[in-house]
Design an enzyme around this catalytic site. Sequence first.
Site: not given
Length: 342
Positions: A29, A54, A109, A135, A192
Amino acid sequence: MPAKVYTDKDADLGVFANKTLAVLGYGSQGHAHALNLKDSGCQVIIGLYPGSKSRAVAEQHGFKVVDTAEAVRLADVIMVGLPDMKQADVYLSDILPNLAKGKTLLFSHGLSVHFGLIKLHKDIDCIMVAPKGPGHMVRRLYAEGKGMPALVAVAQNKSKQALAIALAWAKGIGSTRAGVLKTSFKEETETDLFGEQAVLCGGASALVQAGFETLVEAGYQPEMAYFECLHELKLICDLMYESGIAGMRFSISETAKFGDITRGPRVVNKQTKAEMKKILKEIQTGKFTQEWVNEYKGGLKKYHALLKAGEQHKIEKTGAYLRSMMPWMTKKNIKGVQASYS
């Protein structure tokens, strides 16, 4: 009465004029939100822990990357794009000490907030923008000029502008192109979790495996069982996605329809629904979340054992063999994609 649907005309990206947006984490996401917001003209920075794999990826995508704490200090709106079970520790160490009056904390979330894994700073806004899809699809649809539908919610509204900020973020990632619904942290979190456990992931995978096992145990070829219980599921799901259950039934044979309406309720029956209600109650009371927290803190032994058992199921070997014979099927190294954003 139908729920209100917010679209582009209801959201104003001007809310972010002269503001810095931070995305903590560059996973599924996080990378989609960051790239879409940047392409929408917003000023976005990325916050990551020192040594994160990352960092190089985010920098290649043109972002300024700083440590998590620094990102919180610099930004006006901060998205917590971290795994649920990492949020509480990072919140205490890097986020909370650098929050100040007027900032906004954003989640995709609601688990950590709704179940009290973190305690909100009293002088900030806390909102949610939750796209209803993974995502990579949020990013792909935006790039195609489309958008992923999303939910927005407000947990804390100190500025009296929290909803406007949530809608601006939703517009920045393209979701107001498709439509955005307002919900609550409670409703989003509980529905969810239930959807994942009882239907979309847990329910569907267990149903597929049980059908495959039933046919193989009865002496049918595993390849036949795979095609009938897994491969063709996408075709049916696509029809339901496009036209609803009634539309799917319109598109299948009379024989299939008769089997559907007379045998389906024997598989998913009152007992199944009773178990679903138990699962929902475990979610609502926080029992599931506590079990998941304990499992995580205990080293994920059960988690890894169950995943390994699933990977070794005969349906996986059969599927890998059959998919290798379909050159037209896009082969996706899902684990490789995930690793590149870890």
